[in-house]
Write a protein that holds these residues in place. Structure first.
Motif, PDB file in Angstrom:
ATOM      1  N   ALA A 133       1.182  -0.281  -0.238  1.00  0.00           N
ATOM      2  CA  ALA A 133       0.980  -2.135  -1.716  1.00  0.00           C
ATOM      3  C   ALA A 133      -0.534  -2.833  -0.796  1.00  0.00           C
ATOM      4  O   ALA A 133      -0.248  -2.995   0.439  1.00  0.00           O
ATOM      5  CB  ALA A 133       2.468  -2.451  -1.366  1.00  0.00           C
ATOM      6  N   LYS A 134      -1.483  -2.770  -1.642  1.00  0.00           N
ATOM      7  CA  LYS A 134      -2.082  -3.473  -1.745  1.00  0.00           C
ATOM      8  C   LYS A 134      -2.861  -4.889  -2.532  1.00  0.00           C
ATOM      9  O   LYS A 134      -2.475  -4.012  -3.755  1.00  0.00           O
ATOM     10  CB  LYS A 134      -3.737  -2.070  -1.679  1.00  0.00           C
ATOM     11  N   LEU A 135      -3.070  -5.623  -1.959  1.00  0.00           N
ATOM     12  CA  LEU A 135      -3.499  -6.982  -3.249  1.00  0.00           C
ATOM     13  C   LEU A 135      -4.262  -7.676  -2.297  1.00  0.00           C
ATOM     14  O   LEU A 135      -4.935  -7.965  -1.325  1.00  0.00           O
ATOM     15  CB  LEU A 135      -2.526  -7.725  -3.635  1.00  0.00           C
ATOM     16  N   GLU A 136      -5.433  -8.823  -3.345  1.00  0.00           N
ATOM     17  CA  GLU A 136      -6.745  -9.700  -2.836  1.00  0.00           C
ATOM     18  C   GLU A 136      -6.329 -11.046  -3.153  1.00  0.00           C
ATOM     19  O   GLU A 136      -5.296 -11.102  -4.018  1.00  0.00           O
ATOM     20  CB  GLU A 136      -8.229  -9.080  -3.166  1.00  0.00           C
ATOM     21  N   TYR A 137      -6.906 -11.907  -2.386  1.00  0.00           N
ATOM     22  CA  TYR A 137      -5.901 -13.069  -2.610  1.00  0.00           C
ATOM     23  C   TYR A 137      -6.999 -14.411  -2.458  1.00  0.00           C
ATOM     24  O   TYR A 137      -8.357 -14.175  -1.117  1.00  0.00           O
ATOM     25  CB  TYR A 137      -4.320 -14.025  -1.944  1.00  0.00           C
ATOM     26  N   ARG A 138      -7.081 -14.900  -2.898  1.00  0.00           N
ATOM     27  CA  ARG A 138      -8.102 -16.310  -2.526  1.00  0.00           C
ATOM     28  C   ARG A 138      -7.389 -17.592  -2.888  1.00  0.00           C
ATOM     29  O   ARG A 138      -5.802 -17.911  -3.400  1.00  0.00           O
ATOM     30  CB  ARG A 138      -9.444 -16.592  -3.651  1.00  0.00           C
ATOM     31  N   GLN A 139      -7.286 -19.157  -1.571  1.00  0.00           N
ATOM     32  CA  GLN A 139      -6.707 -20.200  -1.642  1.00  0.00           C
ATOM     33  C   GLN A 139      -7.799 -20.808  -3.114  1.00  0.00           C
ATOM     34  O   GLN A 139      -8.695 -20.897  -3.452  1.00  0.00           O
ATOM     35  CB  GLN A 139      -7.195 -20.894  -1.174  1.00  0.00           C
TER      36      GLN A 139
END
Length: 221
Positions: A133-139
């Motif tokens: 499982a892979k995800l990218e994020y930003r605040q």
């Protein structure tokens, strides 16, 4: 259920929380409400076709697309299995407990289904029944003891966002299943914010957006 867009091939709606996409025996479902809407608006008293090409958890709100023809369904379904190139692209909003230290990043975990407890779990090492499982994020912002995140899943695992952030020690607000302590007024603080797909007949990329529910106001607006 609010309709965001419709044509002869698509029905795009903003799903409320505490409503299953489909399959909830003896309870209303989003699919059922959408079928009722089509029967009412287009004066079709009999059964209407409405294909489910992706789902949202019952506790999650936000934008979701249905196929109004079998041709549209056959062309949309592969897009949701492909998370690059011409595949569907999803962007979620999540409010997690605590202050996330990194402004942006990528989370990668091995996930598997724990049948006994009816939940997903992270494996410390790959195993025969696990999937990456892979995800990218930003605040986007932080307030009090919570952080608002933009999250883009790069794989399509069940409960992926919920589990991966719980494993980081930042469960989604209201998500008791995955160790949240903080309450949330309705469902959990996870919202399908934006959806980008290639139209099944026009072959053009289309972008849809759904504002989060009013209970997000103090964090979002």
């Amino acid at each position: 259920m609010k309709v965001i867009y419709e044509d002869n091939h698509l029905l795009v709606v903003n799903k409320p929380t505490k409503l299953a996409t489909m399959g909830a025996t003896g309870q209303p479902t989003l699919h059922g409400l959408a079928c009722d809407y089509l029967r009412r608006v287009y004066n079709k008293p009999n059964r209407v076709y409405l294909g489910v090409v992706s789902r949202l958890d019952s506790m999650t709100s936000g934008v979701i697309v249905f196929a109004r023809t079998s041709k549209a369904a056959s062309r949309l379904t592969p897009q949701f299995a492909n998370h690059s190139g011409d595949g569907a692209k999803k962007t979620y909003l999540a409010i997690v407990e605590g202050q996330v230290q990194s402004q942006e990043g990528i989370l990668v975990d091995e996930m598997y289904k724990d049948e006994a407890s009816h939940r997903m779990r992270v494996a410390p090492h790959p195993r025969p029944d696990s999937k990456t499982a892979k995800l990218e994020y930003r605040q986007l912002r932080s307030q009090q003891n919570a952080t608002v995140l933009e999250v883009k899943p790069l794989t399509g695992r069940k409960h992926q966002i919920r589990l991966q952030w719980s494993e980081q020690g930042h469960p989604i607000l209201g998500d008791r299943k995955y160790s949240a302590n903080a309450n949330w007024p309705s469902g959990i603080a996870l919202h399908s914010w934006k959806l980008s797909i290639v139209h099944p007949t026009l072959k053009e990329r289309m972008n849809f957006e759904a504002e989060p529910p009013s209970c997000w106001d103090r964090f979002w607006r």
